[in-house]
Motif scaffolding. Structure first.
Motif, PDB file in Angstrom:
ATOM      1  N   ARG A   1      38.473  53.028  32.534  1.00 51.36           N
ATOM      2  CA  ARG A   1      37.765  51.632  32.267  1.00 51.36           C
ATOM      3  C   ARG A   1      38.637  50.400  32.597  1.00 51.36           C
ATOM      4  O   ARG A   1      37.979  49.494  33.365  1.00 51.36           O
ATOM      5  CB  ARG A   1      37.378  51.550  30.656  1.00 51.36           C
ATOM      6  N   GLU A   2      39.707  50.317  32.408  1.00 54.73           N
ATOM      7  CA  GLU A   2      40.613  49.291  33.044  1.00 54.73           C
ATOM      8  C   GLU A   2      40.754  49.202  34.436  1.00 54.73           C
ATOM      9  O   GLU A   2      40.693  48.168  34.959  1.00 54.73           O
ATOM     10  CB  GLU A   2      42.031  49.380  32.278  1.00 54.73           C
ATOM     11  N   LEU A   3      40.836  50.344  35.016  1.00 59.61           N
ATOM     12  CA  LEU A   3      40.866  50.105  36.257  1.00 59.61           C
ATOM     13  C   LEU A   3      39.686  49.809  37.000  1.00 59.61           C
ATOM     14  O   LEU A   3      39.549  49.123  37.882  1.00 59.61           O
ATOM     15  CB  LEU A   3      41.099  51.783  37.019  1.00 59.61           C
ATOM     16  N   LEU A   4      38.539  50.335  36.487  1.00 60.75           N
ATOM     17  CA  LEU A   4      37.201  49.996  36.849  1.00 60.75           C
ATOM     18  C   LEU A   4      36.813  48.384  36.576  1.00 60.75           C
ATOM     19  O   LEU A   4      35.859  47.954  37.507  1.00 60.75           O
ATOM     20  CB  LEU A   4      36.179  51.010  36.377  1.00 60.75           C
ATOM     21  N   HIS A   5      37.210  48.105  35.719  1.00 62.99           N
ATOM     22  CA  HIS A   5      36.973  46.595  35.161  1.00 62.99           C
ATOM     23  C   HIS A   5      37.978  45.521  35.962  1.00 62.99           C
ATOM     24  O   HIS A   5      37.396  44.574  36.075  1.00 62.99           O
ATOM     25  CB  HIS A   5      37.340  46.662  33.659  1.00 62.99           C
ATOM     26  N   ALA A   6      38.804  46.028  36.616  1.00 60.34           N
ATOM     27  CA  ALA A   6      39.969  44.923  37.138  1.00 60.34           C
ATOM     28  C   ALA A   6      39.128  44.239  38.515  1.00 60.34           C
ATOM     29  O   ALA A   6      39.072  42.974  38.612  1.00 60.34           O
ATOM     30  CB  ALA A   6      41.097  45.884  38.156  1.00 60.34           C
ATOM     31  N   PRO A   7      38.168  44.769  39.135  1.00 58.48           N
ATOM     32  CA  PRO A   7      37.469  44.171  40.208  1.00 58.48           C
ATOM     33  C   PRO A   7      36.678  43.189  39.637  1.00 58.48           C
ATOM     34  O   PRO A   7      36.516  41.820  40.089  1.00 58.48           O
ATOM     35  CB  PRO A   7      36.504  44.842  41.000  1.00 58.48           C
ATOM     36  N   VAL A   8      36.166  43.372  38.349  1.00 56.50           N
ATOM     37  CA  VAL A   8      35.192  42.346  37.633  1.00 56.50           C
ATOM     38  C   VAL A   8      35.932  41.332  37.316  1.00 56.50           C
ATOM     39  O   VAL A   8      35.500  40.233  37.241  1.00 56.50           O
ATOM     40  CB  VAL A   8      34.431  42.994  36.640  1.00 56.50           C
ATOM     41  N   LYS A   9      37.180  41.523  36.726  1.00 52.58           N
ATOM     42  CA  LYS A   9      38.079  40.336  36.135  1.00 52.58           C
ATOM     43  C   LYS A   9      38.554  39.539  37.223  1.00 52.58           C
ATOM     44  O   LYS A   9      38.670  38.359  37.127  1.00 52.58           O
ATOM     45  CB  LYS A   9      39.332  41.133  35.374  1.00 52.58           C
ATOM     46  N   LEU A  10      38.959  40.024  38.543  1.00 53.67           N
ATOM     47  CA  LEU A  10      39.399  39.304  39.580  1.00 53.67           C
ATOM     48  C   LEU A  10      38.125  38.232  40.012  1.00 53.67           C
ATOM     49  O   LEU A  10      38.444  37.271  40.313  1.00 53.67           O
ATOM     50  CB  LEU A  10      39.718  40.370  40.645  1.00 53.67           C
ATOM     51  N   ARG A  11      36.967  38.911  40.140  1.00 53.85           N
ATOM     52  CA  ARG A  11      35.786  38.284  40.842  1.00 53.85           C
ATOM     53  C   ARG A  11      35.392  37.039  39.747  1.00 53.85           C
ATOM     54  O   ARG A  11      35.295  35.857  40.350  1.00 53.85           O
ATOM     55  CB  ARG A  11      34.351  39.310  40.967  1.00 53.85           C
ATOM     56  N   MET A  12      35.544  37.416  38.460  1.00 49.42           N
ATOM     57  CA  MET A  12      35.388  36.174  37.487  1.00 49.42           C
ATOM     58  C   MET A  12      36.437  35.123  37.631  1.00 49.42           C
ATOM     59  O   MET A  12      36.106  33.963  37.045  1.00 49.42           O
ATOM     60  CB  MET A  12      35.134  36.774  36.245  1.00 49.42           C
ATOM     61  N   ALA A  13      37.528  35.560  37.619  1.00 46.23           N
ATOM     62  CA  ALA A  13      38.645  34.709  37.783  1.00 46.23           C
ATOM     63  C   ALA A  13      38.568  33.761  38.891  1.00 46.23           C
ATOM     64  O   ALA A  13      38.938  32.674  38.921  1.00 46.23           O
ATOM     65  CB  ALA A  13      40.268  35.507  37.760  1.00 46.23           C
TER      66      ALA A  13
ATOM     67  N   PRO B   1      28.301  35.332  36.531  1.00 46.26           N
ATOM     68  CA  PRO B   1      27.688  36.057  35.512  1.00 46.26           C
ATOM     69  C   PRO B   1      28.361  37.283  34.792  1.00 46.26           C
ATOM     70  O   PRO B   1      28.909  38.048  36.037  1.00 46.26           O
ATOM     71  CB  PRO B   1      26.192  36.400  35.858  1.00 46.26           C
ATOM     72  N   TRP B   2      28.544  37.445  33.787  1.00 45.08           N
ATOM     73  CA  TRP B   2      29.114  38.595  33.300  1.00 45.08           C
ATOM     74  C   TRP B   2      28.089  39.685  33.171  1.00 45.08           C
ATOM     75  O   TRP B   2      27.729  40.107  32.050  1.00 45.08           O
ATOM     76  CB  TRP B   2      29.877  38.431  31.936  1.00 45.08           C
ATOM     77  N   LEU B   3      27.682  40.013  34.459  1.00 41.43           N
ATOM     78  CA  LEU B   3      26.955  41.136  34.513  1.00 41.43           C
ATOM     79  C   LEU B   3      27.254  42.112  35.649  1.00 41.43           C
ATOM     80  O   LEU B   3      28.059  41.724  36.517  1.00 41.43           O
ATOM     81  CB  LEU B   3      25.317  40.736  35.113  1.00 41.43           C
TER      82      LEU B   3
END
Length: 234
Positions: A24-36, A42-44
């Motif tokens: 989950r942490e690995l898959l969530h990394a691109p989301v965190k980068l995009r949001m940063a 949006p958090w979708l």
């Protein structure tokens, strides 16, 4: 791309649970980068964001339960946004952000949950749709009754997109369906949870698109009908 959400549980063996958490942490990394890189993204799930962005037009109207990044995103792309919040502290933070950005097309509504110490919650809004008469239409969180009923203040077919990303989501969706214009979108975040199956049942016959990134799922339901035949805008 659809990547089935991974949810560790306490019943998982220790190694399996650790593996799922790492995945989950690995898959969530691109989301965190995009949001940063984009504070108002949006958090979708990103696939859903692309679908929504391609759909939106400057004259469209949006209603959402659960504001934040999405509020800014919608406000910059549409004519108006109505956002309903239940948490006083977050409402204040969001209001300050909206004022800071001088977004004048946002109506931010605060509807706090009913306090049980004050007795029974207020009666349901008489404008609730007939689908509430279905024997399966349970109200699991009556303390959020006024919150879920907030959309009933608007005419049928008034909104082009409704985002359900707050509390009492099944009740919110049940109230929102008629408020969408033909061809409008109902967006449900965290759609992988079984407790939201009633929303899928209510939208039977609608076009459904599901987007998942391995961490969570966002579903987009399209109301049948021609978007060009929407009610005339006031």
């Amino acid at each position: 791309m659809y990547i089935q959400p991974i949810h560790p549980t306490q019943s998982d063996p220790v190694l399996s649970r650790l593996f799922k958490q790492a995945a989950r942490e690995l898959l969530h990394a691109p989301v965190k980068l995009r949001m940063a890189l984009s504070p108002d993204y949006p958090w979708l799930v990103s696939g859903a964001v692309s679908r929504i962005e391609a759909f939106l037009k400057p004259e469209y109207r949006v209603f959402e339960w659960g504001g934040g990044r999405s509020t800014i995103f919608f406000a910059r792309r549409t004519a108006s946004v109505v956002t309903v919040e239940h948490a006083r502290k977050w409402h204040r933070r969001l209001a300050a952000r909206i004022e800071e950005l001088d977004l004048r097309n946002v109506t931010l509504r605060f509807v706090e949950p009913h306090d049980p110490a004050q007795g029974d919650p207020p009666a349901p809004n008489p404008a609730r749709p007939a689908r509430w008469n279905d024997p399966e239409a349970r109200e699991d969180k009556p303390q959020f009754r006024a919150y879920a009923d907030a959309v009933l203040d608007y005419p049928d077919g008034h909104f082009d997109l409704v985002l359900v990303d707050g509390r009492a989501r099944v009740a919110c969706a049940r109230n929102a369906l008629d408020k969408l214009a033909p061809g409008g979108l109902l967006v449900l975040d965290n759609a992988e949870w079984p407790k939201y199956q009633p929303i899928r049942d209510m939208t039977h016959g609608w076009t459904t698109q599901s987007f998942a990134n391995g961490v969570w799922e966002t579903a987009v339901f399209t109301r049948p009908g021609d978007a060009n035949a929407s009610l005339e805008r006031a």
